[in-house]
Design a protein around this motif. Sequence first.
Motif, PDB file in Angstrom:
ATOM      1  N   VAL A  87       5.349  -1.171  -8.321  1.00  0.00           N
ATOM      2  CA  VAL A  87       4.416  -0.634  -9.270  1.00  0.00           C
ATOM      3  C   VAL A  87       2.793  -1.749  -8.954  1.00  0.00           C
ATOM      4  O   VAL A  87       1.959  -1.853  -9.542  1.00  0.00           O
ATOM      5  N   LYS A  88       3.489  -3.053  -8.313  1.00  0.00           N
ATOM      6  CA  LYS A  88       2.476  -3.765  -7.414  1.00  0.00           C
ATOM      7  C   LYS A  88       1.188  -2.624  -7.693  1.00  0.00           C
ATOM      8  O   LYS A  88      -0.075  -3.620  -7.605  1.00  0.00           O
ATOM      9  N   HIS A  89       1.133  -1.593  -6.824  1.00  0.00           N
ATOM     10  CA  HIS A  89       0.406  -1.440  -5.863  1.00  0.00           C
ATOM     11  C   HIS A  89      -1.423  -1.068  -7.358  1.00  0.00           C
ATOM     12  O   HIS A  89      -1.969  -0.682  -6.887  1.00  0.00           O
ATOM     13  N   GLY A  90      -0.280  -0.420  -8.601  1.00  0.00           N
ATOM     14  CA  GLY A  90      -1.117  -0.353  -9.117  1.00  0.00           C
ATOM     15  C   GLY A  90      -1.711  -1.625 -10.198  1.00  0.00           C
ATOM     16  O   GLY A  90      -3.164  -1.072 -10.771  1.00  0.00           O
ATOM     17  N   PHE A  91      -2.253  -2.087 -10.240  1.00  0.00           N
ATOM     18  CA  PHE A  91      -2.379  -3.728 -10.564  1.00  0.00           C
ATOM     19  C   PHE A  91      -3.766  -4.672 -10.098  1.00  0.00           C
ATOM     20  O   PHE A  91      -5.261  -4.083 -11.330  1.00  0.00           O
ATOM     21  N   PRO A  92      -3.847  -4.124  -9.002  1.00  0.00           N
ATOM     22  CA  PRO A  92      -5.511  -4.077  -7.914  1.00  0.00           C
ATOM     23  C   PRO A  92      -6.261  -3.641  -8.924  1.00  0.00           C
ATOM     24  O   PRO A  92      -7.561  -3.364  -9.536  1.00  0.00           O
TER      25      PRO A  92
ATOM     26  N   VAL B  74      -5.892   2.589  -5.177  1.00  0.00           N
ATOM     27  CA  VAL B  74      -4.940   2.628  -5.888  1.00  0.00           C
ATOM     28  C   VAL B  74      -4.610   2.991  -3.491  1.00  0.00           C
ATOM     29  O   VAL B  74      -4.002   3.095  -3.104  1.00  0.00           O
ATOM     30  N   ASN B  75      -5.739   4.108  -3.259  1.00  0.00           N
ATOM     31  CA  ASN B  75      -4.845   4.855  -1.882  1.00  0.00           C
ATOM     32  C   ASN B  75      -5.563   4.078  -1.019  1.00  0.00           C
ATOM     33  O   ASN B  75      -4.889   3.750   0.016  1.00  0.00           O
ATOM     34  N   ALA B  76      -6.377   2.264  -0.929  1.00  0.00           N
ATOM     35  CA  ALA B  76      -6.485   1.965   0.148  1.00  0.00           C
ATOM     36  C   ALA B  76      -5.367   1.100  -0.111  1.00  0.00           C
ATOM     37  O   ALA B  76      -4.860   0.941   2.066  1.00  0.00           O
TER      38      ALA B  76
ATOM     39  N   PHE C  22       4.546   3.712  -4.005  1.00  0.00           N
ATOM     40  CA  PHE C  22       3.706   5.315  -3.909  1.00  0.00           C
ATOM     41  C   PHE C  22       3.990   5.695  -5.204  1.00  0.00           C
ATOM     42  O   PHE C  22       3.596   6.660  -5.490  1.00  0.00           O
ATOM     43  N   ARG C  23       5.253   5.982  -5.486  1.00  0.00           N
ATOM     44  CA  ARG C  23       6.138   7.597  -6.142  1.00  0.00           C
ATOM     45  C   ARG C  23       5.760   7.281  -7.757  1.00  0.00           C
ATOM     46  O   ARG C  23       4.999   7.531  -7.963  1.00  0.00           O
ATOM     47  N   VAL C  24       5.761   5.694  -8.367  1.00  0.00           N
ATOM     48  CA  VAL C  24       5.240   5.925  -9.579  1.00  0.00           C
ATOM     49  C   VAL C  24       3.250   6.151  -9.983  1.00  0.00           C
ATOM     50  O   VAL C  24       3.569   6.276 -10.741  1.00  0.00           O
ATOM     51  N   LEU C  25       2.767   5.690  -8.502  1.00  0.00           N
ATOM     52  CA  LEU C  25       1.611   5.429  -8.958  1.00  0.00           C
ATOM     53  C   LEU C  25       0.738   6.823  -8.924  1.00  0.00           C
ATOM     54  O   LEU C  25       0.142   7.820  -9.789  1.00  0.00           O
TER      55      LEU C  25
END
Length: 272
Positions: free
Chosen positions: A67-72, A189-191, A202-205
């Motif tokens: 989930v980390k990439h969702g936080f920014p 997210v996509n960055a 990225f699965r959850v995102l």
Amino acid sequence: MTRVVAVVILPFLAVAAFLLFVFPTRTGELFAWPIDPPLSAYLLASAYLGGIWFFVRVATTTRWHRVKHGFPAVVVFAGALGVATLLHLDRFSENISSATWMVLYATTPIAVAVLAVVQRHEDPRLPEPVDVAIPRPARIALALIGAAALCTGIGMFVLPTVAIDVWAWPLTPLTARVTGCVLSLTGVVNAALVWDARWSAFRVLFQAQVLSLVAIAASLVAGRGDLLADRPLTGLFVGLIAGALLAYGGLVVWGELRLRVLTRRREYSLGG
């Protein structure tokens, strides 16, 4: 602490999504400010719907990198909404929803940013025992799509009066900025696809993105009367949503099927 914050945020997302989807013409009374036309309310609700899935997974996952990439993206989205609120205080209603909105968007960006910093060392930066590598062409394509969405979102936020003249449905300066905030989510997210190819990251995102896109597509149908057919961006926006839904949906199906195959192979090799 991460799970606690997620559990605290979830009810507010659920209530906001419910109010915006079910009572789009009563937002001045029930929501933080009056939103017109309903299609703008639907778009914000669609983002909240994806956020609900994301924070449910934040509250239940056992691995930070999932989930980390969702936080920014949440920090940028919530922070920008907080700025938009300060720029348009005169548009907000005097009710509990408005007060709740202001407290949330004053505190959420800070809380989520702190959690992201505290948890940054929890990612081993390695694939999971059973994981899938997202193909490079797909990552590049999605990163470019995200960059386009982010640039559009920044443009709408910085120059809302320009957006009002060209957007696919009627906007106010506030809803133009809010729409820009929604578009920023995909871009941020996509960055991360530029340097991270793990499907598990990225699965959850992407699942949340598909959920939001389905809701946006349904909103375009429900709110089709709000669309301005004479504007070129109308057809472009509808086409982009349809294309994005196919792209993300296809990628999610591919990733899940590939993950299932690899899981079966691993189980077979361990069993043998």
